[in-house]
Every structure is written in C-alpha cells, then in structure tokens.
Design a protein around this motif. Structure first.
Motif, PDB file in Angstrom:
ATOM      1  N   VAL A  62     -10.511  -3.790   1.850  1.00  0.00           N
ATOM      2  CA  VAL A  62     -10.219  -2.564   1.111  1.00  0.00           C
ATOM      3  C   VAL A  62     -10.884  -1.382   1.803  1.00  0.00           C
ATOM      4  CG1 VAL A  62     -10.600  -1.311  -1.058  1.00  0.00           C
ATOM      5  CG2 VAL A  62      -9.895  -3.717  -1.117  1.00  0.00           C
ATOM      6  N   ALA A  63     -12.145  -1.527   2.159  1.00  0.00           N
ATOM      7  CA  ALA A  63     -12.889  -0.425   2.777  1.00  0.00           C
ATOM      8  C   ALA A  63     -12.225   0.007   4.097  1.00  0.00           C
ATOM      9  CB  ALA A  63     -14.332  -0.857   3.021  1.00  0.00           C
ATOM     10  N   GLN A  64     -11.717  -0.960   4.842  1.00  0.00           N
ATOM     11  CA  GLN A  64     -11.082  -0.632   6.122  1.00  0.00           C
ATOM     12  C   GLN A  64      -9.837   0.242   5.917  1.00  0.00           C
ATOM     13  OE1 GLN A  64     -10.452  -4.518   7.838  1.00  0.00           O
ATOM     14  NE2 GLN A  64     -12.578  -4.721   8.519  1.00  0.00           N
ATOM     15  N   ARG A  65      -9.170   0.051   4.796  1.00  0.00           N
ATOM     16  CA  ARG A  65      -7.976   0.850   4.501  1.00  0.00           C
ATOM     17  C   ARG A  65      -8.334   2.331   4.282  1.00  0.00           C
ATOM     18  NH1 ARG A  65      -4.731  -3.136   0.341  1.00  0.00           N
ATOM     19  NH2 ARG A  65      -3.341  -1.343   0.116  1.00  0.00           N
ATOM     20  N   PHE A  66      -9.601   2.584   4.025  1.00  0.00           N
ATOM     21  CA  PHE A  66     -10.059   3.953   3.790  1.00  0.00           C
ATOM     22  C   PHE A  66     -10.948   4.444   4.928  1.00  0.00           C
ATOM     23  CE2 PHE A  66      -8.930   2.220  -0.299  1.00  0.00           C
ATOM     24  CZ  PHE A  66      -8.137   3.216  -0.839  1.00  0.00           C
ATOM     25  N   GLY A  67     -10.881   3.771   6.056  1.00  0.00           N
ATOM     26  CA  GLY A  67     -11.582   4.256   7.233  1.00  0.00           C
ATOM     27  C   GLY A  67     -13.035   3.905   7.331  1.00  0.00           C
ATOM     28  N   LEU A  68     -13.515   2.966   6.497  1.00  0.00           N
ATOM     29  CA  LEU A  68     -14.926   2.571   6.572  1.00  0.00           C
ATOM     30  C   LEU A  68     -15.094   1.358   7.474  1.00  0.00           C
ATOM     31  CD1 LEU A  68     -16.182   2.946   2.892  1.00  0.00           C
ATOM     32  CD2 LEU A  68     -16.275   4.601   4.759  1.00  0.00           C
TER      33      LEU A  68
ATOM     34  N   THR B 157      -9.719  10.132  -0.037  1.00  0.00           N
ATOM     35  CA  THR B 157     -11.158  10.320  -0.049  1.00  0.00           C
ATOM     36  C   THR B 157     -11.742   9.955  -1.416  1.00  0.00           C
ATOM     37  OG1 THR B 157     -10.792  12.656  -0.603  1.00  0.00           O
ATOM     38  CG2 THR B 157     -11.223  12.130   1.699  1.00  0.00           C
ATOM     39  N   ARG B 158     -10.901   9.883  -2.454  1.00  0.00           N
ATOM     40  CA  ARG B 158     -11.390   9.595  -3.798  1.00  0.00           C
ATOM     41  C   ARG B 158     -10.694   8.350  -4.328  1.00  0.00           C
ATOM     42  NH1 ARG B 158     -12.127  15.419  -6.688  1.00  0.00           N
ATOM     43  NH2 ARG B 158     -12.516  14.058  -8.460  1.00  0.00           N
TER      44      ARG B 158
ATOM     45  N   MET C 163       0.844  -1.185   0.000  1.00  0.00           N
ATOM     46  CA  MET C 163       0.000   0.000   0.000  1.00  0.00           C
ATOM     47  C   MET C 163       0.878   1.232   0.000  1.00  0.00           C
ATOM     48  SD  MET C 163      -3.151   0.928   2.567  1.00  0.00           S
ATOM     49  CE  MET C 163      -2.295   1.487   4.010  1.00  0.00           C
ATOM     50  N   SER C 164       0.596   2.158  -0.909  1.00  0.00           N
ATOM     51  CA  SER C 164       1.389   3.372  -1.006  1.00  0.00           C
ATOM     52  C   SER C 164       1.174   4.245   0.230  1.00  0.00           C
ATOM     53  CB  SER C 164       0.995   4.172  -2.252  1.00  0.00           C
ATOM     54  OG  SER C 164       1.158   3.397  -3.409  1.00  0.00           O
ATOM     55  N   ALA C 165       2.196   5.003   0.571  1.00  0.00           N
ATOM     56  CA  ALA C 165       2.093   5.898   1.720  1.00  0.00           C
ATOM     57  C   ALA C 165       0.957   6.886   1.519  1.00  0.00           C
ATOM     58  CB  ALA C 165       3.406   6.648   1.902  1.00  0.00           C
ATOM     59  N   GLY C 166       0.167   7.078   2.564  1.00  0.00           N
ATOM     60  CA  GLY C 166      -0.867   8.097   2.512  1.00  0.00           C
ATOM     61  C   GLY C 166      -2.197   7.624   1.957  1.00  0.00           C
ATOM     62  N   ILE C 167      -2.278   6.379   1.476  1.00  0.00           N
ATOM     63  CA  ILE C 167      -3.542   5.924   0.886  1.00  0.00           C
ATOM     64  C   ILE C 167      -4.662   5.934   1.933  1.00  0.00           C
ATOM     65  CG2 ILE C 167      -4.729   3.867   0.013  1.00  0.00           C
ATOM     66  CD1 ILE C 167      -2.456   3.326  -1.781  1.00  0.00           C
ATOM     67  N   HIS C 168      -4.305   5.684   3.186  1.00  0.00           N
ATOM     68  CA  HIS C 168      -5.357   5.625   4.195  1.00  0.00           C
ATOM     69  C   HIS C 168      -6.018   6.980   4.429  1.00  0.00           C
ATOM     70  CE1 HIS C 168      -1.633   6.601   6.287  1.00  0.00           C
ATOM     71  NE2 HIS C 168      -2.342   7.138   7.255  1.00  0.00           N
ATOM     72  N   HIS C 169      -5.424   8.070   3.910  1.00  0.00           N
ATOM     73  CA  HIS C 169      -6.058   9.384   4.028  1.00  0.00           C
ATOM     74  C   HIS C 169      -6.959   9.680   2.826  1.00  0.00           C
ATOM     75  CE1 HIS C 169      -3.648  10.220   7.491  1.00  0.00           C
ATOM     76  NE2 HIS C 169      -2.513  10.162   6.825  1.00  0.00           N
TER      77      HIS C 169
END
Length: 206
Positions: A200-206, A9-10, A1-7
């Motif tokens: 995948v969703a968890q990586r984006f805070g869902l 929004t798109r 996972m690239s740095a910062g992906i967890h932030h």
C-alpha cells in the motif's frame, strides 16, 4: 486502483473495532507517513482543559465530568448508547473541533514535506464530510467474529458489548463499498500484514 491514486497525499484510514486499523497506521508511520489520528484528537479535546469541555459541561452537566474535569468517557458512552439524541449532541460539539484540528495537523505535515498523510478516522464512512477531503480511502477489513475475539482478548468488554459497538458503526459492506483499497487483515501474521502495508505504501510513493 483508481486513476490518480498514486498522486495522493491524504489517505483516509478506517476499519471497524478490532480490525487492526491502529496496527496498520503504526506500520505506515514506520514507512514514512505522517499520522493524524481523529480519535487521539477527540481525546485531547475532551481531556481536562480540552477545547470541547466547556460546551460538554454546559450541555450535559457536571455529572459527566470526572474528578480532573475531563469527560467521564464510560458514563457518557453508556448514556449515549441509551439515548441516541445525546450522542448526536456530543458529536455536534466534538466533531467540528476534531475536523478543524485535524486539518491544521494535515497542513503542518504537508508543509513539513511528508509525501503521505494518513488520516485515521473511525467514522470515516459514516461521515459525509471526510471523504470529500481525501485523495483515497483505505479500509482494514476482517470477519466480524475476528473483531469480537480480538476486542474481548484485549479488553474487559463482553462479546455482547463488542457487538453493540459494532452495531453502531458502519457495516463491513458499507466500509468496503466506500474503499479505494481494502486490506483484508484476517489470519495474517504480523510479517504478512507488514508486507501488505508495504505494498500500500509503495502505491503512494513511500
């Protein structure tokens, strides 16, 4: 996972025909994401009274409109496959409008408080425009033989017709090379696919 992906929004979502991209999009929405579907927007723009129809009629003639005034999609698809220049003309009309409406809907979803907006974009990899606007790209991938069998099973298309569509899209290698995340959807049950989508969703805070 690239740095910062967890932030991010798109999240750009793409995959070849028959990859299961639409199913993954629906699962992400069920987990709380907002969805902006470029194909759906294109259908609205080329429907009766759609914003693209005056330019399409002017460029291609009334023969490419159906009885309701919408784009005659089968006829245009056949014409565009036979004449690449026609496809470029159509895209020059429709794509800027899709981009504008997509951006309006993304901003509305962000303003409404959605943590993740999924942009379902069939030609994401082929376009030099979309990736610059996205925080990350999710590619739904499967074997080409699986794509063909899935599409033949759900539609009236022949294997040769599906292969022609696939040939007009980016290759698996191109899509995978442009991905931040690859979700391999081959031989998975729906619950197994849901489990992958949940990760995948968890990586984006869902």
């Amino acid at each position: 996972m690239s740095a910062g992906i967890h932030h991010a929004t798109r999240l750009g979502l793409t995959g070849g025909i028959g990859s299961g991209k639409s199913t993954v999009a629906r699962m992400l929405v069920e987990l709380g994401a907002a969805l902006v579907d470029a194909d759906q927007i294109a259908r609205e723009l080329t429907g009766a009274g759609g914003a693209a129809m005056a330019d399409i009629a002017r460029t291609f003639g009334a023969d490419f409109l159906d009885a309701t005034g919408a784009l005659d999609r089968p006829r245009m698809r056949e014409h565009a496959f036979a004449h690449p220049a026609a496809r470029q003309q159509l895209e020059a009309i429709v794509h800027p409008l899709v981009g504008r409406v997509s951006e309006e809907r993304v901003q509305a979803a962000l303003a409404a408080g959605h943590r993740l907006v999924v942009q379902d974009i069939p030609l994401l990899i082929e376009s030099g425009h979309w990736p610059r606007q996205l925080s990350a790209v999710l590619v739904v991938d499967c074997r080409e033989s699986t794509q063909i069998s899935r599409v033949v099973a759900r539609s009236a298309l022949t294997p040769a017709a599906v292969q022609a569509i696939m040939a007009s899209q980016a290759s698996r290698q191109q899509r995978r090379a442009g991905a931040d995340i690859v979700l391999y959807n081959d031989g998975l049950s729906l619950p197994a696919l849901q489990a992958q989508v949940r990760l995948v969703a968890q990586r984006f805070g869902l």
